[in-house]
Design an enzyme around this catalytic site. Structure first.
Site, PDB file in Angstrom:
ATOM      1  N   ARG A   1      30.693  44.504  82.752  1.00 12.84           N
ATOM      2  CA  ARG A   1      31.901  44.748  81.957  1.00 12.84           C
ATOM      3  C   ARG A   1      33.032  43.842  82.419  1.00 12.84           C
ATOM      4  O   ARG A   1      33.340  43.777  83.601  1.00 12.84           O
ATOM      5  CB  ARG A   1      32.321  46.216  82.087  1.00 12.84           C
ATOM      6  CG  ARG A   1      33.561  46.558  81.283  1.00 12.84           C
ATOM      7  CD  ARG A   1      33.718  48.040  81.071  1.00 12.84           C
ATOM      8  NE  ARG A   1      34.195  48.733  82.262  1.00 12.84           N
ATOM      9  CZ  ARG A   1      34.514  50.027  82.275  1.00 12.84           C
ATOM     10  NH1 ARG A   1      34.362  50.767  81.191  1.00 12.84           N
ATOM     11  NH2 ARG A   1      34.953  50.585  83.374  1.00 12.84           N
TER      12      ARG A   1
ATOM     13  N   GLY B   1      35.876  45.242  78.518  1.00 18.39           N
ATOM     14  CA  GLY B   1      35.457  46.531  77.967  1.00 18.39           C
ATOM     15  C   GLY B   1      35.794  46.741  76.501  1.00 18.39           C
ATOM     16  O   GLY B   1      35.978  47.870  76.059  1.00 18.39           O
TER      17      GLY B   1
ATOM     18  N   GLY C   1      34.873  37.387  79.992  1.00 16.99           N
ATOM     19  CA  GLY C   1      33.408  37.414  80.119  1.00 16.99           C
ATOM     20  C   GLY C   1      32.737  37.687  78.787  1.00 16.99           C
ATOM     21  O   GLY C   1      31.874  36.922  78.341  1.00 16.99           O
TER      22      GLY C   1
ATOM     23  N   HIS D   1      34.355  38.021  75.676  1.00 20.53           N
ATOM     24  CA  HIS D   1      34.980  37.318  74.550  1.00 20.53           C
ATOM     25  C   HIS D   1      34.445  35.897  74.382  1.00 20.53           C
ATOM     26  O   HIS D   1      33.996  35.518  73.301  1.00 20.53           O
ATOM     27  CB  HIS D   1      36.497  37.291  74.764  1.00 20.53           C
ATOM     28  CG  HIS D   1      37.245  36.586  73.678  1.00 20.53           C
ATOM     29  ND1 HIS D   1      37.268  37.042  72.382  1.00 20.53           N
ATOM     30  CD2 HIS D   1      37.994  35.454  73.691  1.00 20.53           C
ATOM     31  CE1 HIS D   1      38.006  36.212  71.647  1.00 20.53           C
ATOM     32  NE2 HIS D   1      38.452  35.248  72.421  1.00 20.53           N
TER      33      HIS D   1
ATOM     34  N   TYR E   1      37.435  33.898  68.531  1.00 23.17           N
ATOM     35  CA  TYR E   1      38.331  33.168  67.636  1.00 23.17           C
ATOM     36  C   TYR E   1      39.756  33.695  67.788  1.00 23.17           C
ATOM     37  O   TYR E   1      39.974  34.861  68.117  1.00 23.17           O
ATOM     38  CB  TYR E   1      37.893  33.318  66.171  1.00 23.17           C
ATOM     39  CG  TYR E   1      38.310  34.651  65.591  1.00 23.17           C
ATOM     40  CD1 TYR E   1      39.593  34.812  65.056  1.00 23.17           C
ATOM     41  CD2 TYR E   1      37.471  35.746  65.635  1.00 23.17           C
ATOM     42  CE1 TYR E   1      40.011  36.041  64.580  1.00 23.17           C
ATOM     43  CE2 TYR E   1      37.883  36.980  65.153  1.00 23.17           C
ATOM     44  CZ  TYR E   1      39.150  37.126  64.637  1.00 23.17           C
ATOM     45  OH  TYR E   1      39.570  38.340  64.183  1.00 23.17           O
TER      46      TYR E   1
ATOM     47  N   ILE F   1      28.186  36.026  83.945  1.00 24.94           N
ATOM     48  CA  ILE F   1      29.117  34.903  84.014  1.00 24.94           C
ATOM     49  C   ILE F   1      30.193  35.233  85.033  1.00 24.94           C
ATOM     50  O   ILE F   1      30.826  36.287  84.971  1.00 24.94           O
ATOM     51  CB  ILE F   1      29.726  34.626  82.633  1.00 24.94           C
ATOM     52  CG1 ILE F   1      28.644  34.058  81.721  1.00 24.94           C
ATOM     53  CG2 ILE F   1      30.887  33.645  82.734  1.00 24.94           C
ATOM     54  CD1 ILE F   1      28.648  34.609  80.369  1.00 24.94           C
TER      55      ILE F   1
ATOM     56  N   TYR G   1      29.358  38.776  62.902  1.00 27.98           N
ATOM     57  CA  TYR G   1      29.938  38.142  64.092  1.00 27.98           C
ATOM     58  C   TYR G   1      29.545  38.934  65.336  1.00 27.98           C
ATOM     59  O   TYR G   1      29.832  40.124  65.428  1.00 27.98           O
ATOM     60  CB  TYR G   1      31.463  38.109  63.923  1.00 27.98           C
ATOM     61  CG  TYR G   1      32.255  37.567  65.092  1.00 27.98           C
ATOM     62  CD1 TYR G   1      31.752  36.536  65.898  1.00 27.98           C
ATOM     63  CD2 TYR G   1      33.515  38.072  65.389  1.00 27.98           C
ATOM     64  CE1 TYR G   1      32.499  36.046  66.954  1.00 27.98           C
ATOM     65  CE2 TYR G   1      34.269  37.577  66.438  1.00 27.98           C
ATOM     66  CZ  TYR G   1      33.755  36.565  67.222  1.00 27.98           C
ATOM     67  OH  TYR G   1      34.495  36.079  68.269  1.00 27.98           O
TER      68      TYR G   1
ATOM     69  N   TYR H   1      31.837  41.273  67.004  1.00 27.80           N
ATOM     70  CA  TYR H   1      32.074  42.530  66.280  1.00 27.80           C
ATOM     71  C   TYR H   1      30.728  43.224  66.123  1.00 27.80           C
ATOM     72  O   TYR H   1      30.337  43.621  65.025  1.00 27.80           O
ATOM     73  CB  TYR H   1      32.704  42.265  64.906  1.00 27.80           C
ATOM     74  CG  TYR H   1      34.113  41.716  64.934  1.00 27.80           C
ATOM     75  CD1 TYR H   1      34.894  41.775  66.092  1.00 27.80           C
ATOM     76  CD2 TYR H   1      34.681  41.158  63.806  1.00 27.80           C
ATOM     77  CE1 TYR H   1      36.192  41.284  66.107  1.00 27.80           C
ATOM     78  CE2 TYR H   1      35.980  40.661  63.815  1.00 27.80           C
ATOM     79  CZ  TYR H   1      36.731  40.727  64.970  1.00 27.80           C
ATOM     80  OH  TYR H   1      38.016  40.252  64.983  1.00 27.80           O
TER      81      TYR H   1
HETATM   82  C1  LIG Z   1      41.126  45.673  69.783  1.00 25.22           C
HETATM   83  C2  LIG Z   1      40.176  44.508  69.700  1.00 25.22           C
HETATM   84  C3  LIG Z   1      40.642  43.274  69.283  1.00 25.22           C
HETATM   85  C4  LIG Z   1      39.771  42.176  69.189  1.00 25.22           C
HETATM   86  N1  LIG Z   1      40.266  40.971  68.800  1.00 25.22           N
HETATM   87  C5  LIG Z   1      39.439  39.892  68.739  1.00 25.22           C
HETATM   88  C6  LIG Z   1      39.935  38.601  68.402  1.00 25.22           C
HETATM   89  O1  LIG Z   1      41.123  38.396  68.141  1.00 25.22           O
HETATM   90  N2  LIG Z   1      39.045  37.568  68.367  1.00 25.22           N
HETATM   91  C7  LIG Z   1      37.729  37.734  68.658  1.00 25.22           C
HETATM   92  O2  LIG Z   1      36.970  36.758  68.624  1.00 25.22           O
HETATM   93  N3  LIG Z   1      37.245  38.936  69.011  1.00 25.22           N
HETATM   94  C8  LIG Z   1      38.071  40.008  69.068  1.00 25.22           C
HETATM   95  N4  LIG Z   1      37.556  41.225  69.461  1.00 25.22           N
HETATM   96  C9  LIG Z   1      36.140  41.319  69.845  1.00 25.22           C
HETATM   97  C10 LIG Z   1      35.960  40.848  71.296  1.00 25.22           C
HETATM   98  O3  LIG Z   1      35.975  39.432  71.346  1.00 25.22           O
HETATM   99  C11 LIG Z   1      34.617  41.357  71.841  1.00 25.22           C
HETATM  100  O4  LIG Z   1      34.621  42.765  71.864  1.00 25.22           O
HETATM  101  C12 LIG Z   1      34.348  40.810  73.247  1.00 25.22           C
HETATM  102  O5  LIG Z   1      32.994  40.965  73.550  1.00 25.22           O
HETATM  103  C13 LIG Z   1      35.191  41.516  74.273  1.00 25.22           C
HETATM  104  O6  LIG Z   1      34.977  41.027  75.559  1.00 25.22           O
HETATM  105  P1  LIG Z   1      35.270  41.994  76.809  1.00 25.22           P
HETATM  106  O7  LIG Z   1      34.959  41.269  78.041  1.00 25.22           O
HETATM  107  O8  LIG Z   1      36.630  42.578  76.637  1.00 25.22           O
HETATM  108  O9  LIG Z   1      34.251  43.182  76.512  1.00 25.22           O
HETATM  109  P2  LIG Z   1      33.063  43.867  77.378  1.00 25.22           P
HETATM  110  O10 LIG Z   1      32.870  45.186  76.681  1.00 25.22           O
HETATM  111  O11 LIG Z   1      33.396  43.895  78.825  1.00 25.22           O
HETATM  112  O12 LIG Z   1      31.852  42.953  77.134  1.00 25.22           O
HETATM  113  C14 LIG Z   1      31.285  42.700  75.864  1.00 25.22           C
HETATM  114  C15 LIG Z   1      29.834  42.223  76.021  1.00 25.22           C
HETATM  115  O13 LIG Z   1      29.787  41.079  76.874  1.00 25.22           O
HETATM  116  C16 LIG Z   1      29.061  41.363  78.058  1.00 25.22           C
HETATM  117  N5  LIG Z   1      29.770  40.788  79.193  1.00 25.22           N
HETATM  118  C17 LIG Z   1      31.050  41.053  79.575  1.00 25.22           C
HETATM  119  N6  LIG Z   1      31.358  40.324  80.648  1.00 25.22           N
HETATM  120  C18 LIG Z   1      30.269  39.599  80.975  1.00 25.22           C
HETATM  121  C19 LIG Z   1      29.982  38.666  82.000  1.00 25.22           C
HETATM  122  N7  LIG Z   1      30.909  38.347  82.915  1.00 25.22           N
HETATM  123  N8  LIG Z   1      28.762  38.126  82.057  1.00 25.22           N
HETATM  124  C20 LIG Z   1      27.824  38.461  81.128  1.00 25.22           C
HETATM  125  N9  LIG Z   1      28.033  39.320  80.131  1.00 25.22           N
HETATM  126  C21 LIG Z   1      29.250  39.888  80.050  1.00 25.22           C
HETATM  127  C22 LIG Z   1      29.006  42.868  78.142  1.00 25.22           C
HETATM  128  O14 LIG Z   1      27.904  43.301  78.924  1.00 25.22           O
HETATM  129  C23 LIG Z   1      28.910  43.243  76.685  1.00 25.22           C
HETATM  130  O15 LIG Z   1      27.600  43.036  76.221  1.00 25.22           O
HETATM  131  C24 LIG Z   1      38.402  42.332  69.530  1.00 25.22           C
HETATM  132  C25 LIG Z   1      37.934  43.575  69.949  1.00 25.22           C
HETATM  133  C26 LIG Z   1      38.791  44.660  70.035  1.00 25.22           C
HETATM  134  C27 LIG Z   1      38.263  45.985  70.467  1.00 25.22           C
END
Ligand SMILES: Cc1cc2nc3c(=O)[nH]c(=O)nc-3n(C[C@H](O)[C@H](O)[C@H](O)COP(=O)(O)OP(=O)(O)OC[C@H]3O[C@@H](n4cnc5c(N)ncnc54)[C@H](O)[C@@H]3O)c2cc1C
Ligand SMILES: *[C@@H]1O[C@H](CO)[C@@H](O)[C@H](O)[C@H]1NC(C)=O
Ligand SMILES: *[C@@H]1O[C@H](CO)[C@@H](O)[C@H](O)[C@H]1NC(C)=O
Ligand SMILES: *[C@@H]1O[C@H](CO)[C@@H](O)[C@H](O)[C@H]1NC(C)=O
Ligand SMILES: *[C@@H]1O[C@H](CO)[C@@H](O)[C@H](O)[C@H]1NC(C)=O
Ligand SMILES: *[C@@H]1O[C@H](CO)[C@@H](O)[C@H](O)[C@H]1NC(C)=O
Ligand SMILES: *[C@@H]1O[C@H](CO)[C@@H](O)[C@H](O)[C@H]1NC(C)=O
Ligand SMILES: *[C@@H]1O[C@H](CO)[C@@H](O)[C@H](O)[C@H]1NC(C)=O
Length: 526
Positions: free
Chosen positions: A107, A110, A179, A181, A187, A238, A470, A473
């Site tokens: 994570r 998240g 990680g 995103h 985007y 990553i 996507y 999403y």
């Molecule tokens: C409120 C909101 C706004 C958003 N806005 C945008 C936006 O403007 N543009 C856009 O493109 N997307 C957007 N998203 C989607 C967002 O890009 C994805 O949810 C993204 O996966 C989030 O990354 P995270 O690290 O916060 O999530 P996490 O829940 O921590 O991780 C998402 C996925 O990636 C994996 N992961 C995380 N970290 C690592 C790592 N270090 N190594 C390997 N795997 C890993 C996790 O295991 C999981 O499968 C939005 C989502 C939300 C909820």
């Protein structure tokens, strides 16, 4: 014989079930012991392991849980949460998880739509990278090394502290983790000028299933390709990205114009489909739509805001809009010139003059339960089609807190070949559609059935064969096949089109035992 078979399986099922439970109680202790014994410094690793007995367990679990749908008591919880402070602790966790058959969910921020970074049906640990968030900016070379646990907001803020002329084309929402995103594409408001976040990655540090730390050179171009849009969690962990920073002008222009159905919204949106993906790449015109009660008529209507970011000054923007999109009637009063970092703050919905420091506060925005889906429009939707879509938003109970976001492509997005990264929605995609339904509390109906009906309705208006989606999403309704056969006939091509098979080949090479897995992880080819 016919009767015997199911009975036999039933007994087998119970045997497996009880054996499983027996193993897992012992496994917990063995796992902990393994982690302590295999670590260079057992004192420091024990300070970053949270067992369910620990009084901080729930707050650590919930801190980066952004979808409250998964806060319910019935949602499976991790055996341990580990918040490593260095790479060697991650290597130890990989080693011991493998040894004791425990799944890892990594994570960063998240924000996973389906909670995959903190929920699993199998015994699992959460590797929470919240302590790995250093950022090193080099303005000379316009590059930065950023750890995976940092947020976009922390990155944007750090860049702005060093330079008024550099930025990064990552997501709109400031609290996303780097990680998830970037490994899922990523985007933001500058994609039409510079592409995705993943298009601007030039190196990475990564831990593979053997616990080895790799960089671009040692992982090879195939794996480096896969983690820039194919999702990190199918391949390993990553640690950090090296990213290319991009030029931004000292002053950008931001505007937000609202229109309701009574103000010719349908006609304007219809025209928008032809204009926004084709207009100059310095200009992003995103549309956010809600169902609202019109304060004047007291009737339910749809209200759209056209949120623009222009990489230039007001005068040039007004000339461009007058020429290409007069229907929207943009005036000088609607526009504000500001620094890029100020535009980032507004883009994250902080509209009360909050300072850029707000980007460092991960808890500044309230959280909700939500379900989201995505589509890509490959041709303009007819007026009738749009009117049918509005009907769904007229349902005041089920769509009371529903959001529709239209994100135009074109510009730089069209110039990058489909196979350059795993993210294939390039030339030919006019815009992306995001459907989101948000509610308080952790109950799920009727909102989820509403969004599914809406998605069915849209089928004939958007991309097909495959109907694209996507990855960032992510949507488990698209299928949860664990095998190659299941994945390649459901979600695989939807997220990745023809890039799916290359991802499978990379997966097969780097993680043949399929240790890094979840409901929609890339399968191996055997
Ligand atoms: C409120 C909101 C706004 C958003 N806005 C945008 C936006 O403007 N543009 C856009 O493109 N997307 C957007 N998203 C989607 C967002 O890009 C994805 O949810 C993204 O996966 C989030 O990354 P995270 O690290 O916060 O999530 P996490 O829940 O921590 O991780 C998402 C996925 O990636 C994996 N992961 C995380 N970290 C690592 C790592 N270090 N190594 C390997 N795997 C890993 C996790 O295991 C999981 O499968 C939005 C989502 C939300 C909820
Ligand atoms: C082990 O970690 C603890 C806590 O971080 C630290 O105080 C101690 O000095 C470390 N010991 C060694 C040998 O590095
Ligand atoms: C909870 O876990 C943390 C991290 O391992 C530790 O520092 C803390 O002392 C623990 N607290 C309790 C009450 O067990
Ligand atoms: C939690 O506490 C209980 C009782 O205090 C103990 O039996 C159990 O072993 C502990 N579990 C862990 C993982 O520390
Ligand atoms: C929903 O969450 C609340 C508070 O977190 C909890 O008390 C309740 O039991 C949950 N409901 C379900 C169905 O899990
Ligand atoms: C809507 O469009 C009509 C016809 O083009 C025009 O006369 C009218 O002024 C518009 N209404 C608004 C509120 O813009
Ligand atoms: C509001 O809705 C009602 C019922 O549909 C309709 O009769 C009325 O004309 C509407 N009012 C306005 C101002 O549009
Ligand atoms: C972050 O924002 C929340 C919500 O506005 C606030 O309660 C909290 O004090 C802020 N934290 C910091 C460190 O500013």
């Amino acid at each position: 014989m016919k009767l015997k078979t199911p009975y036999f399986f039933l007994i087998l099922f119970f045997l497996v079930l009880s054996a499983d439970q027996f193993v897992s109680t012992n496994t917990n202790g063995d796992f902990l012991e393994c982690v302590i014994h295999n670590s260079d410094n057992s004192t420091s690793i024990s300070q970053v392991i949270y067992t369910p007995n620990n009084s901080s367990y729930t707050s650590v679990l919930q801190f980066s849980m952004n979808n409250l749908r998964f806060r319910s008591l019935s949602t499976p919880k991790p055996l341990f949460i580990i918040t490593p402070v260095d790479e060697s602790q991650i290597q130890t966790v990989v080693h011991c998880s493998k040894k004791h058959g425990i799944e890892i969910r990594t994570r960063s921020g998240g924000h996973d739509f389906e909670g995959l970074s903190y929920v699993s049906q199998l015994p699992f640990v959460i590797l929470d990278l919240i302590n790995l968030r250093s950022i090193t900016i080099d303005t000379q070379s316009a590059t930065a090394w950023v750890q995976a646990g940092a947020t976009l907001g922390e990155l944007y803020y750090a860049i702005a502290q060093k330079s008024r002329n550099l930025g990064f084309p990552g997501g709109v929402w400031y609290a996303l983790g780097l990680g998830g995103h970037i490994s899922g594409g990523g985007y933001g408001a500058m994609r039409r000028k510079y592409g995705l976040a993943a298009d601007n990655v030039i190196d990475a540090q990564f831990i593979n299933v053997q616990g080895r730390i790799l960089n671009r050179k040692t992982m090879g171009e195939d794996l480096f390709w896969a983690i820039r849009g194919g999702g990190g969690s199918s391949f390993g962990i990553i640690l950090s990205w090296k990213i290319k920073l991009v030029p931004v002008p000292e002053k950008v222009t931001v505007s937000s114009i609202a229109r309701t159905l009574e103000q010719n919204l349908t006609k304007i949106i219809h025209k928008w489909q032809y204009v926004a993906p084709k207009i100059h790449k310095d200009l992003d015109i995103r549309v956010l739509m809600f169902s609202v009660i019109d304060p004047i008529t007291g009737n339910r209507t749809i209200r759209a805001t056209f949120e623009t970011l222009f990489l230039g000054g007001i005068d040039r923007l007004l000339r461009l809009m007058e020429l290409e999109f007069p229907e929207i009637g943009l005036t000088r009063e609607d526009c504000t010139e500001m620094s890029w970092i100020e535009s980032v703050v507004i883009g994250s919905s902080f509209t009360n003059g909050e300072p850029p420091e707000i980007l460092l506060n991960r808890t500044a925005m309230p959280k909700n339960s939500f379900k989201g889906k995505s589509d890509f429009a490959t041709h303009p939707i007819s007026v009738e089609g749009l009117e049918g879509l509005w009907e769904f938003y007229n349902d005041k109970i089920e769509a009371g807190m529903a959001l529709l976001v239209l994100t135009p492509y074109g510009g730089r997005m069209d110039e990058i070949p489909e196979s350059a990264t795993p993210f294939p929605q390039r030339l030919g995609s006019l815009y992306m559609i995001e459907y989101l339904v948000v509610w308080d509390g952790n109950e799920t109906s009727p909102h989820i059935s509403w969004i599914r009906r809406l998605y069915n309705y849209m089928a004939s208006y958007v991309s097909d064969s495959p109907r694209a989606a996507y990855l960032n999403y992510n949507d488990l309704d698209l299928g949860v096949g664990a095998s190659y056969a299941e994945a390649s006939s459901s979600w695989g091509p939807k997220y990745f089109k023809n890039n799916f098979n290359r991802l499978v080949n990379v997966k097969t090479l780097v993680d043949p035992g399929n240790f890094f897995k979840h409901e929609q992880s890339i399968p191996t080819s055997f």
